[in-house]
Design an enzyme around this catalytic site. Sequence first.
Site, short mmCIF file in Angstrom:
data_model
loop_
_atom_site.label_atom_id
_atom_site.label_comp_id
_atom_site.label_asym_id
_atom_site.label_seq_id
_atom_site.Cartn_x
_atom_site.Cartn_y
_atom_site.Cartn_z
N SER A 142 -61.56 -24.61 51.37
CA SER A 142 -62.80 -24.96 50.68
C SER A 142 -63.62 -25.85 51.61
O SER A 142 -63.08 -26.42 52.56
CB SER A 142 -62.49 -25.73 49.39
OG SER A 142 -63.66 -26.31 48.83
N TYR A 155 -57.83 -32.06 44.67
CA TYR A 155 -58.38 -30.82 45.23
C TYR A 155 -58.62 -30.97 46.73
O TYR A 155 -58.29 -30.08 47.53
CB TYR A 155 -59.69 -30.48 44.51
CG TYR A 155 -60.20 -29.08 44.76
CD1 TYR A 155 -59.71 -28.00 44.04
CD2 TYR A 155 -61.19 -28.84 45.71
CE1 TYR A 155 -60.19 -26.72 44.26
CE2 TYR A 155 -61.67 -27.57 45.95
CZ TYR A 155 -61.17 -26.51 45.22
OH TYR A 155 -61.64 -25.23 45.45
#
Length: 274
Positions: A142, A155
Site C-alpha cells: 500500500s 495497517y
Amino acid sequence: MAYSTGKSAVITGAGSGIGRALAQQLNREGCALFLGDVDTGGLAETVASLEHKDAPVVQQQVDVSDKAAVDRWAATIAEQQLAVDIVVNNAGVAYSARVDECNYDDVQWLMGVNFWGVVHGTMAFLPLLKAAPQGHLVNISSIFGMIGVPTQSAYNAAKFAVRGYTEALRMEMAGSNVHICCVHPGGVGTNIARRSRGGPADVSADEKAALFDQHVRTSAESAAAQIIAAVAKRKPRLILGPDAKFINLLSRLFPVSYPRFMPGLGKVGRDEPA
C-alpha cells in the site's frame, strides 16, 4: 494475444475489489484461474461475473491467515498441474485505532491477513512459480507501506512489512525465472473500509465507506489493468494511482517532514476516522 492468455493465476481476496477485477480481466484474456477468499458469497459472485465461460476457474474458500489452509490449497492445485504462472497475494483488511487505544486481537487479526497472508501465499506457491517457464509473484502492499498515518499503525506495520519482505525476496530471486513485484496502491474503490474494524463506535459501515470514497482516485478495474501490465512488463514495483505517486514523491523528498505537505494527515486522531 494478451500476455496472460493460456497461463494460470492464483488470486487471494478474489471475492471483491481488486481481486475480483483481476479475475475478470485475466478471465477475459483466457487465463485459467484459482480464486480464493474467506467470503464464499463474494467469491461465488466473482465467478458468476466472469465472461469467458470456457476458461477454467476453480474457487476455494480459504483464510490466508491460516498457514495450513493455504498450504492445503497450494497442494490441491499442485495435484492438478505442475506449475502456476502468476500468484497475486491480494487479500487485505483494515483496522483504525490510535496506538494507545488499539485492541490487541484486532491488531493480530489484521497482521494475520495483511502480512502473514502474504508470507503464507508466497511460501506455499513459490515452488509452483519456480516450476513455470516464467513465474510472477505480485504482493499487494500500500502507499501506507511508505508513510505513517495516525490511527493506521497496525495497517502501516503490515504494509511496511510486506514491502520489506517482497523487496528482500526480489533480490533473492534475481537471475531466476521468478519475477517479483510489490504493488503500492493509493485510494482504490474497494469494500475494505466498509468491512474494516475500529474507528468511532457511532460511525456505520456505510458511513465508513462514504468517508473512504472521498479519497478514492483509482477504480478497481484500472488497478487490475495496471497490475496485469506490470506483470507483462516484469516491473519490480508499481506505485498505483495519482495519489500514491504524489505521496511516494513526498516521502522520498521529505522522509520526516512529509506530514506538513499533506493537509489533514496530522489531524486524524481520537475522534476522526482515517
